[in-house]
Design an enzyme around this catalytic site. Structure first.
Site, PDB file in Angstrom:
ATOM      1  N   ARG A  62       0.868  -1.328   0.082  1.00  0.00           N
ATOM      2  CA  ARG A  62      -0.153  -0.007   0.159  1.00  0.00           C
ATOM      3  C   ARG A  62       0.841   1.286  -0.022  1.00  0.00           C
ATOM      4  NH1 ARG A  62      -1.524   1.792   4.484  1.00  0.00           N
ATOM      5  NH2 ARG A  62      -2.029   0.153   5.407  1.00  0.00           N
ATOM      6  N   TYR A 114     -15.963  18.435 -13.130  1.00  0.00           N
ATOM      7  CA  TYR A 114     -16.319  17.236 -13.164  1.00  0.00           C
ATOM      8  C   TYR A 114     -17.343  16.697 -12.053  1.00  0.00           C
ATOM      9  CZ  TYR A 114     -16.189  12.080 -13.162  1.00  0.00           C
ATOM     10  OH  TYR A 114     -16.372  10.852 -13.129  1.00  0.00           O
ATOM     11  N   ASP A 187      -6.973  19.819 -12.895  1.00  0.00           N
ATOM     12  CA  ASP A 187      -7.314  18.377 -13.550  1.00  0.00           C
ATOM     13  C   ASP A 187      -7.000  18.271 -14.948  1.00  0.00           C
ATOM     14  OD1 ASP A 187      -8.860  16.189 -14.633  1.00  0.00           O
ATOM     15  OD2 ASP A 187     -10.523  16.677 -13.227  1.00  0.00           O
ATOM     16  N   LYS A 212      -9.215   7.756 -18.561  1.00  0.00           N
ATOM     17  CA  LYS A 212      -9.775   8.120 -19.740  1.00  0.00           C
ATOM     18  C   LYS A 212      -8.400   7.783 -20.859  1.00  0.00           C
ATOM     19  CE  LYS A 212     -13.093   8.942 -17.296  1.00  0.00           C
ATOM     20  NZ  LYS A 212     -13.296  10.246 -16.713  1.00  0.00           N
TER      21      LYS A 212
HETATM   22  C1  LIG Z   1     -13.511  10.739 -15.157  1.00  0.00           C
HETATM   23  C2  LIG Z   1     -13.002  11.882 -14.563  1.00  0.00           C
HETATM   24  C3  LIG Z   1     -12.602  11.812 -13.289  1.00  0.00           C
HETATM   25  C4  LIG Z   1     -12.824  10.888 -12.209  1.00  0.00           C
HETATM   26  O1  LIG Z   1     -11.861   9.725 -12.723  1.00  0.00           O
HETATM   27  P1  LIG Z   1     -12.418   8.315 -12.257  1.00  0.00           P
HETATM   28  O2  LIG Z   1     -11.186   7.470 -12.810  1.00  0.00           O
HETATM   29  O3  LIG Z   1     -13.508   7.990 -12.911  1.00  0.00           O
HETATM   30  O4  LIG Z   1     -12.296   8.217 -10.818  1.00  0.00           O
HETATM   31  C5  LIG Z   1     -12.115  13.242 -12.844  1.00  0.00           C
HETATM   32  N1  LIG Z   1     -11.993  14.500 -13.882  1.00  0.00           N
HETATM   33  C6  LIG Z   1     -12.198  14.065 -15.004  1.00  0.00           C
HETATM   34  C7  LIG Z   1     -12.245  15.568 -15.799  1.00  0.00           C
HETATM   35  C8  LIG Z   1     -12.992  13.095 -15.775  1.00  0.00           C
HETATM   36  O5  LIG Z   1     -13.247  13.006 -16.871  1.00  0.00           O
END
Ligand SMILES: *Cc1c(COP(=O)(O)O)cnc(C)c1O
Length: 398
Positions: A62, A114, A187, A212
């Site tokens: 961890r 988001y 982000d 993504k």
């Molecule tokens: C999908 C997404 C997240 C969250 O990510 P997860 O891997 O689904 O927890 C955060 N910010 C953006 C812009 C996203 O598209």
């Protein structure tokens, strides 16, 4: 019918040696058998030579693992940062950062953030932890300067935003943050480190949902954060290991494998998206196209300054209402009707009833998330096939 383009139309610059770093950083040939790929180290625990004397820096997975460490070194390099921490999801990375704020402090967050970030902040940060969150339209950096108080500790930026693809001037907002001794977070999920490196623009922390583009094949849920300052990294690492949202080692292996083709995938998807957006703009059944890489985007000059290309996310308004939009999405054969984004396959969705269904109707309308707004994540298929699919479906829907 297929718009002809040159590379300089859709890519403004390229990061130095990106694929070389993605393929090699942290990924040395293994020492015993010489295996070219980093092994998947499944052991949760590590033998010690004597109490308090581990063989290397690892004692419990961890808190650290050799496969994960290789990946973290690679992601840090791609984000032009010294340190990286990886997580089981983008949301785990997000909550790890937010949880370094204390009761009574304040966070400024972009209003078009988001959904999962907004949900965590509203339900846990504000209600359970007593931290104030101001949701502000920070596409005008002046609004940040106006909202800041002596309690403000963190500014949360997301750019491009989702689904209306607004752009935040990272350098301008981070400059304000720095002057007031406030941490800035970007982000970077939509742009990826290939098209945007927030640290070069002054951000303290960059966060990615690796689910993504980093993963890129719609088969891993993963998150990461990067930062440069060692003292900040220590605080974030303490938060991460205490909350325990570390990724599985198999997933680390898959992300490391996917990063090797990130440049190829993002370049192709960006090229496809630019061509596709131009096609959409020429179609009379489309009311309006929002794509950061097109001159028609209201912040296109900022996009060219801050990003290396427009990316592969496009939003557009279909002529008509929900009926036409629904018919269109059902008539498509290559585009898959699904949430999420950033995979090799093209996805399409209607935010008002899918990804953004939980946003209150009045807020949705204010943000322009109407029932005829469609969001597409352009993949790396043959763009001519994508255009033909859309052309046929648009005709069938009206
Ligand atoms: C999908 C997404 C997240 C969250 O990510 P997860 O891997 O689904 O927890 C955060 N910010 C953006 C812009 C996203 O598209």
């Amino acid at each position: 019918m297929i718009p002809q383009v040159q590379e300089s139309d859709y890519l403004y610059s390229t990061p130095k040696s990106f694929s070389t770093r993605a393929i090699h950083t942290g990924q040395h040939a293994e020492q015993i058998h010489g295996s070219v790929n980093v092994p998947i180290h499944l052991s949760t625990t590590y033998k010690q030579k004597a109490p308090g004397q581990p063989y290397s820096s690892f004692d419990y997975t961890r808190c650290g693992n050799p496969t994960r460490a290789a990946l973290e070194e690679c992601i840090a390099d791609l984000e032009h940062s010294n340190h990286c921490i990886t997580f089981s999801s983008g949301c785990a990375a997000m909550s790890c950062i937010i949880n370094i704020c204390k009761h009574g402090e304040q966070i400024i967050c972009c209003d078009d953030v988001y959904g999962g970030t907004q949900r965590y902040m509203r339900n846990f940060t504000v209600k359970n932890h007593g931290i104030e969150v101001l949701f502000v339209d920070i596409t005008d950096p002046e609004n940040v300067a106006k909202a800041v108080t002596e309690k403000t500790k963190l500014i949360w930026i997301e750019t491009p935003t989702n689904p209306t693809l607004k752009i935040v001037d990272i350098a301008a907002v981070c400059k304000i943050a720095k002057e007031k001794n406030i941490l800035s977070v970007v982000d970077n999920t939509f742009a990826t480190p290939y098209l945007q490196t927030p640290r070069d623009l002054g951000a303290d922390i960059t966060v990615n949902s690796g689910t993504k583009y980093m993963g890129g094949h719609s088969d891993v849920v993963f998150g990461s954060l990067t930062c440069n300052d060692k003292e900040l990294y220590d605080r974030l690492f303490f938060s991460a290991k205490s909350q325990g949202g570390c990724p599985s080692v198999f997933d680390c292996y898959l992300i490391m494998r996917s990063l090797k083709t990130l440049e190829l995938r993002v370049r192709q998807a960006t090229k496809n998206a630019y061509i596709f957006a131009k096609y959409l703009e020429s179609n009379p059944l489309v009311e309006k196209v929002i794509y950061p890489g097109l001159p028609s985007h209201p912040q296109h000059e900022l996009v060219k300054r801050q990003q290396r290309g427009g990316g592969a996310m496009i939003s557009f308004y279909v002529k008509g209402g929900f009926e036409e939009t629904s018919k269109l999405l059902k008539a498509l054969k290559i585009f898959t009707l699904a949430e999420s984004l950033g995979g090799v396959e093209s996805l399409i969705e209607v935010p008002s009833v899918m990804t953004h269904g939980s946003v209150p109707a009045d807020v949705r309308n204010q943000l322009g998330i109407t029932d005829n707004l469609v969001r597409v994540s352009i993949g790396i298929e043959n763009v001519e096939d994508l255009i033909n699919d859309m052309e046929d479906a648009l005709k069938a829907s009206h």
